[in-house]
Scaffold this active site. Sequence first.
Site, PDB file in Angstrom:
ATOM      1  N   TRP A 169       0.782  -1.231   0.000  1.00  0.00           N
ATOM      2  CA  TRP A 169       0.000   0.000   0.000  1.00  0.00           C
ATOM      3  C   TRP A 169       0.816   1.285   0.000  1.00  0.00           C
ATOM      4  O   TRP A 169       0.267   2.362  -0.163  1.00  0.00           O
ATOM      5  CB  TRP A 169      -0.991   0.034   1.172  1.00  0.00           C
ATOM      6  CG  TRP A 169      -0.433  -0.398   2.510  1.00  0.00           C
ATOM      7  CD1 TRP A 169      -0.647  -1.611   3.091  1.00  0.00           C
ATOM      8  CD2 TRP A 169       0.400   0.334   3.413  1.00  0.00           C
ATOM      9  NE1 TRP A 169       0.017  -1.685   4.299  1.00  0.00           N
ATOM     10  CE2 TRP A 169       0.662  -0.496   4.523  1.00  0.00           C
ATOM     11  CE3 TRP A 169       0.955   1.609   3.392  1.00  0.00           C
ATOM     12  CZ2 TRP A 169       1.453  -0.107   5.598  1.00  0.00           C
ATOM     13  CZ3 TRP A 169       1.748   2.012   4.458  1.00  0.00           C
ATOM     14  CH2 TRP A 169       1.982   1.157   5.548  1.00  0.00           C
ATOM     15  N   ASN A 170       2.115   1.183   0.211  1.00  0.00           N
ATOM     16  CA  ASN A 170       2.814   2.458   0.428  1.00  0.00           C
ATOM     17  C   ASN A 170       3.107   3.243  -0.850  1.00  0.00           C
ATOM     18  O   ASN A 170       3.048   4.466  -0.829  1.00  0.00           O
ATOM     19  CB  ASN A 170       4.069   2.273   1.297  1.00  0.00           C
ATOM     20  CG  ASN A 170       5.047   1.313   0.699  1.00  0.00           C
ATOM     21  OD1 ASN A 170       4.692   0.510  -0.167  1.00  0.00           O
ATOM     22  ND2 ASN A 170       6.275   1.382   1.127  1.00  0.00           N
TER      23      ASN A 170
ATOM     24  N   LYS B 118      -2.390  -7.927  -8.252  1.00  0.00           N
ATOM     25  CA  LYS B 118      -3.203  -7.917  -7.026  1.00  0.00           C
ATOM     26  C   LYS B 118      -2.670  -6.792  -6.142  1.00  0.00           C
ATOM     27  O   LYS B 118      -1.675  -6.959  -5.427  1.00  0.00           O
ATOM     28  CB  LYS B 118      -3.076  -9.277  -6.319  1.00  0.00           C
ATOM     29  CG  LYS B 118      -4.304  -9.713  -5.537  1.00  0.00           C
ATOM     30  CD  LYS B 118      -4.702  -8.767  -4.421  1.00  0.00           C
ATOM     31  CE  LYS B 118      -3.952  -8.997  -3.140  1.00  0.00           C
ATOM     32  NZ  LYS B 118      -4.242  -7.966  -2.113  1.00  0.00           N
TER      33      LYS B 118
ATOM     34  N   GLY C 180       6.140  -6.653  -0.197  1.00  0.00           N
ATOM     35  CA  GLY C 180       5.337  -6.588   1.023  1.00  0.00           C
ATOM     36  C   GLY C 180       6.178  -6.953   2.233  1.00  0.00           C
ATOM     37  O   GLY C 180       7.410  -6.860   2.198  1.00  0.00           O
ATOM     38  N   GLY C 181       5.521  -7.357   3.299  1.00  0.00           N
ATOM     39  CA  GLY C 181       6.205  -7.657   4.549  1.00  0.00           C
ATOM     40  C   GLY C 181       6.905  -9.016   4.503  1.00  0.00           C
ATOM     41  O   GLY C 181       6.597  -9.872   3.664  1.00  0.00           O
TER      42      GLY C 181
ATOM     43  N   GLU D 233      10.471  -8.449  -2.768  1.00  0.00           N
ATOM     44  CA  GLU D 233      11.005  -7.185  -2.237  1.00  0.00           C
ATOM     45  C   GLU D 233      10.351  -7.010  -0.874  1.00  0.00           C
ATOM     46  O   GLU D 233       9.146  -6.758  -0.792  1.00  0.00           O
ATOM     47  CB  GLU D 233      10.617  -6.003  -3.130  1.00  0.00           C
ATOM     48  CG  GLU D 233      11.209  -6.047  -4.514  1.00  0.00           C
ATOM     49  CD  GLU D 233      12.682  -5.691  -4.565  1.00  0.00           C
ATOM     50  OE1 GLU D 233      13.276  -5.401  -3.509  1.00  0.00           O
ATOM     51  OE2 GLU D 233      13.231  -5.732  -5.669  1.00  0.00           O
ATOM     52  N   LEU D 234      11.133  -7.161   0.193  1.00  0.00           N
ATOM     53  CA  LEU D 234      10.514  -7.228   1.522  1.00  0.00           C
ATOM     54  C   LEU D 234      10.940  -6.049   2.396  1.00  0.00           C
ATOM     55  O   LEU D 234      11.233  -4.983   1.899  1.00  0.00           O
ATOM     56  CB  LEU D 234      10.836  -8.577   2.153  1.00  0.00           C
ATOM     57  CG  LEU D 234      10.473  -9.785   1.266  1.00  0.00           C
ATOM     58  CD1 LEU D 234      10.882 -11.092   1.903  1.00  0.00           C
ATOM     59  CD2 LEU D 234       9.001  -9.791   0.908  1.00  0.00           C
TER      60      LEU D 234
ATOM     61  N   CYS E 128      10.008   0.957   2.832  1.00  0.00           N
ATOM     62  CA  CYS E 128      10.830  -0.215   3.135  1.00  0.00           C
ATOM     63  C   CYS E 128      12.277   0.192   3.371  1.00  0.00           C
ATOM     64  O   CYS E 128      13.022  -0.507   4.029  1.00  0.00           O
ATOM     65  CB  CYS E 128      10.734  -1.204   1.992  1.00  0.00           C
ATOM     66  SG  CYS E 128      11.041  -0.436   0.403  1.00  0.00           S
TER      67      CYS E 128
END
Length: 495
Positions: free
Chosen positions: A154-155, A178, A231-232, A253-254, A287
């Site tokens: 979402w960022n 998605k 994401g996380g 990409e975390l 991130c």
Amino acid sequence: MAELEKLAMYVNGGRVEPVSGEYFESFNPFTGKPWAMVGRGGEADANRAVEAAKSALENPEWRDLNATQRGHLLRRLGDLAAEHSERLGALEVKDNGKLIAEMGMQCQYLPQWYYYFAGLADKIEGAVLPIDKPATFTYTLQEPLGVCALITPWNSPLLLLAWKLAPALAAGNTVVVKPSEFTSASTLAFADLVEEAGFPKGVFNVITGFGKEVGEPLVVHPDVAKVAFTGGVLSGSHVYQQAAAGLKKVGLELGGKSPNIVFDDCNMENAVKGAISGIFAATGQTCIAGSRLLVQKSIHDEFVEKLVDFAKTAKIGDPMANETQVGPVTTMPQYEKILSYMDVAREDGAECLLGGGKAELPECGDGWFVQPTIFAGVNNKMRIAQEEVFGPVLSIIPFGDEDEAVAIANDVLYGLASGIWTSDIRRAIEIPKLIKSGTVWVNMYRAVSYVAPFGGYKQSGLGRESGQQAIQEYQQTKTVWISTAAETPNPFVMG
Ligand code: NAD
């Protein structure tokens, strides 16, 4: 109350209702109120979208385009993204509450990814191999992987989509996107631009909803060849395991817990600004946030005083106002998580120098605001130094010499980014070699470019986005062997 607008999904070149017929609310973090309804997708929606993307792969309108023509389409998409950047930026602010100053600039910049990968589309080349066998002609073809699932957070929804979508399409794949359940609107709006650019139907599809409900069926779908996920760490690890069962290609990409290291020979004014931009820009919801500030003991007190004075001046408020410097937190769970980490830091013995709680100013209205927060006296073993907060919470960790700085910087599970502030040329060149992170900035922080590979060391991810390398992540190599011999040699012995 007026009925909220319903945002339908985009599948096979048209708008479609969720198969369940269900919608959920999308909130504006500044008002704390819902402003749109988003389709709640499930397995049937994932199946429908993958089917569309799979048949688009075989559609001669896409399959038979040459690489230069794919480049033209991407360039047109870049032009349309540029034309609509203001509207898209404002739409993102409505959903994620980040500053219009930042989202506007981001949306103006993101066409560059489409232009860059448009240019790379017809630079993808196979090779004729200098093969070591007589009467044999051997060459390689670079081919697309197939249907790619692109899952975004979402960022920075459209920017992080561009990092995946531009190379995926340049290499000839088709995609199912998605977006985050918190910020689906801009990606759904982007579908109109993809259509207007002239991509054949089914090449680009968007399904919306929650990770478990629609993301997971997409990841495990047997016709999905690659999953590109941002994401996380927890969801990334889960997605990785799910994709592994189907032996899919995966890009991750975390998160990060990036060290920003301030040496005593730095330009202090610049380093203070670098520390601020590392943690308070985007309300710390990036991130690459420089959330661990390592400050050399010899300048610690002076530097921290300057930093706190500067941070105190940050203007909190409406993200759509140009003068605002710190906006709300994007989601309610994230808001609660940030506040709970402030408690954790205090309980573990960190000293709160600034902020430390909810921001309850008149200019914050009913929005989800936390105060820009600085903790000093942090040691690297504390949870506040090891775990990603994803908010405007800075931990200051003192260090003595270079060796200690490098040891602290690397003593974390993550390895996404890092910063170094020094005027010593030796340090500027030697220390980046020692830091285990995918990006190192020296005397600057938080710059990204379509030209520069981006990705994580250690648990911050797998693979690289942006730069020439990124397009290879969306291709596979086929080796073709042709015999030019008049007679087939001994069939019982391998050639
Ligand atoms: P998240 O992991 O909760 O969600 C990211 C996306 O994954 C969402 O679209 C979500 O619906 C989907 N998802 C979640 N579980 C899933 C599952 N089981 N199967 C399929 N899809 C699933 O992350 P978030 O809260 O949206 O974003 C914040 C995180 O993203 C932070 O940890 C941040 O560090 C990271 N991030 C990384 C980068 C980078 O480039 N390294 C950039 C931005 C954000």
